[in-house]
Scaffold this motif. Structure first.
Motif, mmCIF file in Angstrom:
data_model
loop_
_atom_site.group_PDB
_atom_site.id
_atom_site.type_symbol
_atom_site.label_atom_id
_atom_site.label_comp_id
_atom_site.label_asym_id
_atom_site.label_seq_id
_atom_site.Cartn_x
_atom_site.Cartn_y
_atom_site.Cartn_z
ATOM 1 N N ARG A 2 9.209 -6.513 -6.301
ATOM 2 C CA ARG A 2 8.776 -7.278 -7.487
ATOM 3 C C ARG A 2 7.256 -7.179 -7.659
ATOM 4 N N LYS A 3 6.511 -7.320 -6.563
ATOM 5 C CA LYS A 3 5.047 -7.225 -6.635
ATOM 6 C C LYS A 3 4.595 -5.855 -7.126
ATOM 7 N N CYS A 4 5.405 -4.841 -6.865
ATOM 8 C CA CYS A 4 5.055 -3.469 -7.246
ATOM 9 C C CYS A 4 5.650 -3.065 -8.596
ATOM 10 N N LEU B 13 0.834 -1.201 0.000
ATOM 11 C CA LEU B 13 0.000 0.000 0.000
ATOM 12 C C LEU B 13 0.869 1.252 0.000
ATOM 13 N N LEU B 14 1.896 1.274 0.829
ATOM 14 C CA LEU B 14 2.817 2.412 0.893
ATOM 15 C C LEU B 14 3.588 2.592 -0.407
ATOM 16 N N LEU B 15 4.171 1.510 -0.908
ATOM 17 C CA LEU B 15 5.010 1.620 -2.102
ATOM 18 C C LEU B 15 4.178 1.995 -3.332
ATOM 19 N N ASP B 16 3.000 1.409 -3.476
ATOM 20 C CA ASP B 16 2.132 1.801 -4.588
ATOM 21 C C ASP B 16 1.773 3.281 -4.504
ATOM 22 N N SER B 17 1.458 3.758 -3.315
ATOM 23 C CA SER B 17 1.132 5.180 -3.132
ATOM 24 C C SER B 17 2.331 6.064 -3.432
ATOM 25 N N LEU B 18 3.498 5.642 -2.981
ATOM 26 C CA LEU B 18 4.719 6.407 -3.225
ATOM 27 C C LEU B 18 5.005 6.510 -4.724
ATOM 28 N N VAL B 19 4.881 5.404 -5.432
ATOM 29 C CA VAL B 19 5.122 5.405 -6.875
ATOM 30 C C VAL B 19 4.169 6.371 -7.569
ATOM 31 N N GLU B 20 2.916 6.352 -7.192
ATOM 32 C CA GLU B 20 1.949 7.265 -7.818
ATOM 33 C C GLU B 20 2.288 8.722 -7.532
ATOM 34 N N ILE C 99 14.376 3.948 -8.153
ATOM 35 C CA ILE C 99 15.414 2.958 -7.867
ATOM 36 C C ILE C 99 15.249 2.487 -6.421
ATOM 37 N N ALA C 100 15.445 1.200 -6.200
ATOM 38 C CA ALA C 100 15.480 0.643 -4.853
ATOM 39 C C ALA C 100 16.835 -0.021 -4.654
ATOM 40 N N VAL C 101 17.463 0.261 -3.530
ATOM 41 C CA VAL C 101 18.725 -0.373 -3.158
ATOM 42 C C VAL C 101 18.405 -1.256 -1.955
ATOM 43 N N ILE C 102 18.492 -2.563 -2.151
ATOM 44 C CA ILE C 102 17.996 -3.512 -1.152
ATOM 45 C C ILE C 102 19.126 -4.415 -0.682
ATOM 46 N N ALA C 103 19.310 -4.467 0.626
ATOM 47 C CA ALA C 103 20.259 -5.405 1.218
ATOM 48 C C ALA C 103 19.518 -6.707 1.492
ATOM 49 N N GLY C 104 20.109 -7.811 1.109
ATOM 50 C CA GLY C 104 19.494 -9.098 1.391
ATOM 51 C C GLY C 104 18.561 -9.563 0.286
ATOM 52 N N ASP C 105 17.807 -10.601 0.611
ATOM 53 C CA ASP C 105 16.981 -11.271 -0.396
ATOM 54 C C ASP C 105 15.609 -11.621 0.169
ATOM 55 N N GLY C 106 15.096 -10.819 1.088
ATOM 56 C CA GLY C 106 13.871 -11.180 1.775
ATOM 57 C C GLY C 106 12.636 -10.458 1.305
ATOM 58 N N ALA C 107 11.876 -9.977 2.278
ATOM 59 C CA ALA C 107 10.563 -9.387 2.036
ATOM 60 C C ALA C 107 10.633 -8.148 1.147
ATOM 61 N N SER C 108 11.685 -7.359 1.265
ATOM 62 C CA SER C 108 11.778 -6.145 0.455
ATOM 63 C C SER C 108 11.908 -6.471 -1.032
#
Length: 167
Positions: free
Chosen positions: A137-139, A105-112, A123-132
């Protein structure tokens, strides 16, 4: 029982900075989701929100039953003028609110809001391979690369993964 319909995304206000600092502080002290090693102060968050507002960029919070459960913002990707239409996103949820759909919900709103502000790339800079990674990907973000061993926290070297979404 929680349902996503109980959540609301809005712009940050002065009343939110203590909660934002506490949420982020948890990730600084207990995870490698951020490479910060000292939790930023409430004043830092207030100044960041003012800077972003001055650039016309969003800083959002998600509320559930009137309480802030997470935050997201977009900041300039780089300072060189040619990058002025590209931003980097940040999304954090209070630990007890992860896995309930609030990140999306937050990320979709932010993108809009980024699109409305005239941005072309996020751009997203993500450490690790988890939920983020799953969230991005879903967004609609796609992986753009891996930077190996660029961070050192909790006595270990860490990679970051770059994700990108065209608006």
């Amino acid at each position: 029982m929680f349902t996503i319909e109980k959540a609301a995304v809005r712009s940050i206000t002065d009343a939110d900075f203590d909660v934002v600092a506490a949420i982020f502080g948890h990730y600084v002290e207990h995870t490698t989701a951020t490479f910060e090693t000292v939790p930023p102060s409430t004043t830092h968050w207030r100044e960041k929100a003012e800077e972003l507002a001055g650039r016309g960029l969003p800083f959002l919070v998600v509320e559930v039953d009137g309480a802030v459960a997470g935050f997201a913002y977009a900041a300039p990707w780089r300072t060189k003028p040619a990058y002025r239409h590209t931003v980097e996103n940040t999304v954090y949820l209070a630990p007890e609110w992860t896995g309930k759909g609030l990140g999306r919900l937050l990320l979709d709103s932010l993108v809009e809001r980024c699109r409305a502000a005239g941005m072309r790339q996020v751009i997203a800079v993500i450490a690790g391979d988890g939920a983020s990674v799953a969230l991005h990907r879903k967004c609609g973000f796609t992986e753009a690369g891996v930077l190996r061993n660029v961070g050192f926290k909790f006595e270990r070297w860490l990679d970051t993964r770059l994700f990108q979404r065209e608006l």
